[in-house]
Design a protein around this motif. Structure first.
Motif, mmCIF file in Angstrom:
data_model
loop_
_atom_site.group_PDB
_atom_site.id
_atom_site.type_symbol
_atom_site.label_atom_id
_atom_site.label_comp_id
_atom_site.label_asym_id
_atom_site.label_seq_id
_atom_site.Cartn_x
_atom_site.Cartn_y
_atom_site.Cartn_z
ATOM 1 N N ARG A 173 3.880 -6.629 -11.580
ATOM 2 C CA ARG A 173 3.356 -6.982 -10.250
ATOM 3 C C ARG A 173 2.264 -6.006 -9.801
ATOM 4 N N THR A 174 2.452 -4.726 -10.063
ATOM 5 C CA THR A 174 1.444 -3.724 -9.704
ATOM 6 C C THR A 174 0.156 -3.970 -10.469
ATOM 7 N N LEU A 175 0.283 -4.266 -11.728
ATOM 8 C CA LEU A 175 -0.887 -4.531 -12.563
ATOM 9 C C LEU A 175 -1.631 -5.774 -12.077
ATOM 10 N N ILE A 176 -0.916 -6.839 -11.771
ATOM 11 C CA ILE A 176 -1.532 -8.069 -11.296
ATOM 12 C C ILE A 176 -2.243 -7.826 -9.973
ATOM 13 N N ALA A 177 -1.676 -6.986 -9.133
ATOM 14 C CA ALA A 177 -2.287 -6.698 -7.829
ATOM 15 C C ALA A 177 -3.678 -6.087 -7.977
ATOM 16 N N LYS A 178 -3.951 -5.425 -9.092
ATOM 17 C CA LYS A 178 -5.293 -4.885 -9.337
ATOM 18 C C LYS A 178 -6.329 -6.001 -9.427
ATOM 19 N N PHE A 179 -5.899 -7.170 -9.853
ATOM 20 C CA PHE A 179 -6.817 -8.289 -10.042
ATOM 21 C C PHE A 179 -6.889 -9.213 -8.839
ATOM 22 N N VAL A 180 -5.783 -9.351 -8.145
ATOM 23 C CA VAL A 180 -5.738 -10.337 -7.045
ATOM 24 C C VAL A 180 -5.647 -9.694 -5.677
ATOM 25 N N GLY A 181 -5.628 -8.397 -5.622
ATOM 26 C CA GLY A 181 -5.651 -7.699 -4.332
ATOM 27 C C GLY A 181 -4.347 -7.565 -3.641
#
Length: 102
Positions: A94-102
């Motif tokens: 989830r932390t990694l994905i947040a880098k892409f989707v804010g």
């Protein structure tokens, strides 16, 4: 799996070839792909996207199991994309994905 990213719209496919067909026609915020897969590898998927859809190749995150061939190690050293090692904690994804989707 999709439950880890329940707050996002997730599309799952079972092969790199199926992923390639899908992403050539649509855009995605992030693409999670195993580095090593039978048939077409994550490396080959990346290289094809870099050629045909470079903006999506930049959004690939490689999932690795740690057993690298020399070619896979060279690829990971050469390509700046994010990677996440198995086994991984759901919060890390989830932390990694947040880098892409804010």
């Amino acid at each position: 799996r999709a439950r880890v990213l329940r707050d996002h719209d997730v599309v799952m496919v079972t092969s790199a070839k199926a992923a390639l067909e899908l992403v050539l026609d649509k855009s995605f915020d992030v693409i999670l792909a195993d580095l090593m897969m039978p048939g077409m590898s994550g490396i080959e998927l990346y290289e094809e996207l870099a050629r045909r859809r470079p903006e999506l190749a930049e959004r690939m995150v490689f999932v690795t199991g740690g057993a690298f061939t020399p070619a896979a190690r060279d690829f990971l050293d050469r390509v700046p994309n994010e990677r996440i090692d198995k086994p991984f904690a759901p919060a890390a994804v989830r932390t990694l994905i947040a880098k892409f989707v804010g």
